[in-house]
Design an enzyme around this catalytic site. Structure first.
Site, PDB file in Angstrom:
ATOM      1  N   TYR A   1       0.841  -1.193   0.000  1.00 53.75           N
ATOM      2  CA  TYR A   1       0.000   0.000   0.000  1.00 53.75           C
ATOM      3  C   TYR A   1       0.884   1.255   0.000  1.00 53.75           C
ATOM      4  O   TYR A   1       2.101   1.170  -0.055  1.00 53.75           O
ATOM      5  CB  TYR A   1      -0.980  -0.049   1.162  1.00 53.75           C
ATOM      6  CG  TYR A   1      -1.928  -1.228   1.071  1.00 53.75           C
ATOM      7  CD1 TYR A   1      -2.667  -1.447  -0.092  1.00 53.75           C
ATOM      8  CD2 TYR A   1      -2.071  -2.140   2.110  1.00 53.75           C
ATOM      9  CE1 TYR A   1      -3.528  -2.534  -0.210  1.00 53.75           C
ATOM     10  CE2 TYR A   1      -2.929  -3.229   2.005  1.00 53.75           C
ATOM     11  CZ  TYR A   1      -3.649  -3.422   0.843  1.00 53.75           C
ATOM     12  OH  TYR A   1      -4.487  -4.506   0.721  1.00 53.75           O
TER      13      TYR A   1
ATOM     14  N   ARG B   1       2.109  -1.467  10.662  1.00 58.63           N
ATOM     15  CA  ARG B   1       1.917  -2.785  10.058  1.00 58.63           C
ATOM     16  C   ARG B   1       2.705  -2.828   8.760  1.00 58.63           C
ATOM     17  O   ARG B   1       2.585  -1.938   7.910  1.00 58.63           O
ATOM     18  CB  ARG B   1       0.441  -3.074   9.777  1.00 58.63           C
ATOM     19  CG  ARG B   1       0.245  -4.562   9.428  1.00 58.63           C
ATOM     20  CD  ARG B   1      -1.195  -4.970   9.324  1.00 58.63           C
ATOM     21  NE  ARG B   1      -1.325  -6.390   9.642  1.00 58.63           N
ATOM     22  CZ  ARG B   1      -2.182  -7.215   9.064  1.00 58.63           C
ATOM     23  NH1 ARG B   1      -2.998  -6.774   8.140  1.00 58.63           N
ATOM     24  NH2 ARG B   1      -2.239  -8.483   9.419  1.00 58.63           N
TER      25      ARG B   1
ATOM     26  N   ARG C   1      -8.493 -15.210  11.264  1.00 64.30           N
ATOM     27  CA  ARG C   1      -9.455 -16.151  10.683  1.00 64.30           C
ATOM     28  C   ARG C   1      -9.897 -17.192  11.713  1.00 64.30           C
ATOM     29  O   ARG C   1     -11.041 -17.679  11.662  1.00 64.30           O
ATOM     30  CB  ARG C   1      -8.869 -16.814   9.446  1.00 64.30           C
ATOM     31  CG  ARG C   1      -8.901 -15.909   8.220  1.00 64.30           C
ATOM     32  CD  ARG C   1      -8.302 -16.575   7.004  1.00 64.30           C
ATOM     33  NE  ARG C   1      -6.873 -16.766   7.146  1.00 64.30           N
ATOM     34  CZ  ARG C   1      -6.113 -17.462   6.306  1.00 64.30           C
ATOM     35  NH1 ARG C   1      -6.663 -18.061   5.264  1.00 64.30           N
ATOM     36  NH2 ARG C   1      -4.817 -17.573   6.488  1.00 64.30           N
TER      37      ARG C   1
ATOM     38  N   CYS D   1      -9.929 -22.208   4.312  1.00 64.87           N
ATOM     39  CA  CYS D   1     -10.560 -22.366   2.995  1.00 64.87           C
ATOM     40  C   CYS D   1     -10.734 -21.035   2.280  1.00 64.87           C
ATOM     41  O   CYS D   1     -10.831 -20.996   1.049  1.00 64.87           O
ATOM     42  CB  CYS D   1     -11.911 -23.060   3.141  1.00 64.87           C
ATOM     43  SG  CYS D   1     -13.195 -22.056   3.934  1.00 64.87           S
TER      44      CYS D   1
ATOM     45  N   CYS E   1     -14.798 -15.728   4.222  1.00 64.56           N
ATOM     46  CA  CYS E   1     -14.169 -14.576   4.889  1.00 64.56           C
ATOM     47  C   CYS E   1     -13.608 -13.641   3.820  1.00 64.56           C
ATOM     48  O   CYS E   1     -14.316 -12.755   3.332  1.00 64.56           O
ATOM     49  CB  CYS E   1     -13.119 -15.043   5.903  1.00 64.56           C
ATOM     50  SG  CYS E   1     -11.940 -16.275   5.291  1.00 64.56           S
TER      51      CYS E   1
ATOM     52  N   CYS F   1     -18.356 -17.286   7.684  1.00 61.65           N
ATOM     53  CA  CYS F   1     -17.476 -18.458   7.780  1.00 61.65           C
ATOM     54  C   CYS F   1     -18.298 -19.667   7.374  1.00 61.65           C
ATOM     55  O   CYS F   1     -19.448 -19.816   7.811  1.00 61.65           O
ATOM     56  CB  CYS F   1     -16.961 -18.622   9.207  1.00 61.65           C
ATOM     57  SG  CYS F   1     -15.968 -20.126   9.469  1.00 61.65           S
TER      58      CYS F   1
ATOM     59  N   GLU G   1     -27.202 -41.374   9.335  1.00 61.89           N
ATOM     60  CA  GLU G   1     -26.310 -41.279   8.186  1.00 61.89           C
ATOM     61  C   GLU G   1     -26.177 -42.662   7.560  1.00 61.89           C
ATOM     62  O   GLU G   1     -25.884 -43.640   8.253  1.00 61.89           O
ATOM     63  CB  GLU G   1     -24.941 -40.757   8.605  1.00 61.89           C
ATOM     64  CG  GLU G   1     -23.826 -40.928   7.591  1.00 61.89           C
ATOM     65  CD  GLU G   1     -24.132 -40.303   6.238  1.00 61.89           C
ATOM     66  OE1 GLU G   1     -23.913 -40.978   5.213  1.00 61.89           O
ATOM     67  OE2 GLU G   1     -24.620 -39.148   6.204  1.00 61.89           O
TER      68      GLU G   1
END
Length: 654
Positions: A175, A223, A325, A351, A355, A367, A418
């Protein structure tokens, strides 16, 4: 309490602020912003993580200047009118004992979208183009540079007035401050470039502006990517020189280390690294930064479990760990870890689907395992029962497990059947593909939630009308899933034709070239191609779309396409399968309808999507309509995300 993780649950002093533990939620976009302002949904989202025990919450980026609007849903801190909404958020986080910092942000040339569809003018140190978004920026004038620098300080002042505890200048991921630092991007010859000190000047002045206008009580951090992992990105040596010099000048209270760059496809993967990256792989970068500064160092990068964070901190690589996450997946992770209830933690599987994937599609954060995320105001507190019901769930895939877990947690009597010997559905297949073993954790987590909630799980039980009659349920939830779809093909001379499920399960595949015919463009076709290549087969992947993995989150897609390139997999775009004979596959170009032939083929593997399993619909129609519910792929074959969300939605309303 917290005896398993003594370092993780020790307090941390950052400037004049004491944080109760070393777990933080780092800045990440949520798409819970409206017109640049904090919303009640955003407040509820962060309050859930504060209530779950997170020590420090860093908000998503706040634009410091009108030219910083890199998306239509960026937070802005450019006007005093923003202060009351930020203050509501700060109070919500503080009442649970957490601290909250902001992020001070300008993207420079990293512009993702505009407000009205017309391309905005991007500002940067020089007219050096961006490769990922194909943006050609305009070199900032001296007056514009000073205007933006003042914006950093003004934004910090507003966040301080709102009651936030601190803020960090975002110089990560390529950035604007990183663009000024980078000699490959900043080719100016005036006082804002020319040499190392000239290129450092913008970041130094931004930090000074923040300190000057926010006051001495406000924590000021930085950061920065420890390495941008990009062909034209910042390298670790320059980053270390930068942070050491800024720290020596007393401009920093902490450094937050991540990796990657928004400017290239290879660098962007590290913004939210998928499961192909090992846990905590960025910790060595943080350790190098920690060795040259005297302030606390935080690190982000695939830290999903408390034991991983404990090891990083105990080993001296960092002072705190961003578990962003992981907290999206389980907002209560900190309190569960502190109370030594680690078996209850819902582990993130990397995955990226709901998100960062939602953000890149312009949808609010969520999520796939915990669809309550981003929907806290709807599902944060489920309605009390008016009557306890007997609930029969048919199918133990993600949809059935989530429905059963939520219904039982609310107090219903739930029994899940199941047909296979294990619950899990297609997730059990997904976890067998290269680099996707972690995906199986979704079922481990959902099954654990269901059993802890009191669900009676019966495997190897195929439900029929007699089963339903014997159970006498008040409600039946059908979660029977889907099966592979096999389209009508013109087949001659008995070619070998397999479906993807069979290949994943270990069916024998002939030697020679294998054509994978992929209709969907998701993890199945590309994953099976990688699976076959790893077994020594020469693979041609034919996809109906413009590119393989078209429906995957872009960082996951980039990682898998890189693997496919290394495995020498041939990819044929815009090709639908028409037929096959003993050694040739016949396809049609999806745009021209002209024939496309692949010769010398030993077998065809079909990844042609799925069709719903509706075998039990006749049984269900014998019950009152208000007692039968269908969720997941048996309604329409989609992904784990939709299955789990539908399971939650139905169970919350029983």
């Amino acid at each position: 309490m917290g005896v398993l993780f003594p370092h993780l649950f020790s307090p941390l002093q950052i400037g004049r602020v004491t944080v109760r533990n070393r777990i933080l939620s780092s800045g990440h976009d949520t798409v819970l912003v409206r017109d640049g302002s904090v919303t009640e949904d955003l407040v509820a989202y962060h309050e859930a993580r504060a209530a779950g025990g997170t020590g420090l919450i860093v908000l998503q980026v706040s634009g410091v200047h009108e030219s910083a609007r890199y998306t239509t849903h960026v937070l802005m801190a450019t006007d005093d009118d923003c202060v009351p909404a930020y203050a509501r958020l700060a109070r919500a986080v503080h009442r649970h004992g957490a601290k909250v910092f902001g992020q001070l942000f300008h993207p420079g040339r990293e512009i993702l979208e505009s407000r009205d569809g017309s391309a905005p003018v991007a500002w940067a140190p020089s007219a050096t183009p961006n490769e990922r978004f194909h943006v050609m920026p305009r070199a900032m004038t001296d007056a514009e540079i000073h205007e933006v620098l003042d914006g950093y300080g003004q934004a910090a002042r507003r966040l301080h007035e709102a009651g936030l505890d601190g803020a960090e200048v975002v110089a990560s991921h390529g950035y604007l401050p990183a663009q000024f630092l980078n000699p490959k991007v900043n080719v100016r010859t005036d006082g804002w470039g020319g040499d190392g000190q000239g290129r450092l000047r913008f970041l130094r002045e931004a930090l000074r502006s923040v300190r000057r206008q926010a006051g001495p009580d406000f924590v000021v951090g930085l950061r920065i990517s420890g390495d941008e992992f990009s062909h034209d990105g910042l390298h670790t040596g320059l980053v270390l020189e930068t942070v050491a010099e800024l720290d020596a000048e007393g401009l920093l209270d902490y450094v937050s280390v991540c990796a990657g760059s928004s400017a290239s496809l290879s660098g962007a993967e590290h913004i939210a690294p998928p499961m192909f990256r090992p846990a905590g792989y960025t910790a060595p970068l943080a350790a190098q930064v920690r060795a040259v500064v005297g302030v606390p160092v935080m690190v982000a990068g695939r830290i999903n479990q408390p034991q991983e964070a404990e090891q990083i901190i105990a080993g001296g690589q960092a002072d705190a760990c961003a578990m962003t996450r992981a907290l999206i997946c389980d907002p209560e992770l900190p309190v569960k870890a502190e109370q030594d209830r680690t078996e209850e933690i819902r582990a993130c599987i990397g995955c990226n689907q709901a998100c960062i994937g939602h953000f890149q599609q312009g949808h609010p954060i969520s999520c796939i395992q915990h669809p309550e995320t981003g929907r806290e105001r709807r599902f944060g507190t489920l309605p009390p029962l008016t009557r306890r019901k007997k609930v029969l769930v048919v199918g133990g895939g993600p949809a059935g497990l989530k429905a059963a877990a939520v219904a039982a947690a609310r107090g219903h009597e739930v029994e899940l059947h199941e047909a296979d010997r294990r619950v899990g559905g297609q997730v059990l297949l997904a976890q067998l593909l290269p680099g996707r073993a972690e995906f199986g954790g979704a079922i481990t987590n959902l099954e654990g939630e269901a059993r802890r909630a009191g669900v009676r799980v019966v495997v190897g039980s195929r439900v029929d009308a007699q089963t339903v009659t014997a159970a006498a349920p008040d409600a039946v939830i059908l979660a029977t899933g889907a099966r592979p779809r096999r389209p009508e093909l013109e087949l001659m001379d008995d070619p070998v034709v397999l479906d993807a499920w069979a290949v994943i399960r270990g069916s024998e595949v002939p030697r020679g070239r294998i054509v994978v015919a992929d209709w969907r463009g998701d993890w199945i076709g590309l994953g099976v191609a990688l699976h076959l290549a790893a077994r020594g087969r020469k693979v041609t992947l034919c996809v109906t779309g413009f590119a393989a993995g078209e429906h995957l989150q872009q960082y996951v897609r980039a990682a898998m396409l890189a693997q496919a390139a290394r495995a020498r997999i041939d990819i044929v775009p815009n090709a639908r399968i028409h037929g096959a004979d003993s050694d040739t596959v016949y396809l049609q170009h999806t745009l021209t309808e002209e024939p496309v032939l692949v010769d010398g083929v030993a077998a065809v593997v079909l990844a042609q999507g799925h069709e719903p399993v509706v075998d039990l619909e006749p049984v269900a129609t014998g019950l009152p309509a208000d007692r039968v519910f269908a969720v997941g792929d048996c309604v329409s074959p989609r992904t784990v995300e939709e299955a789990v969300l539908e399971g939650l939605t139905v169970a919350a309303e029983l």
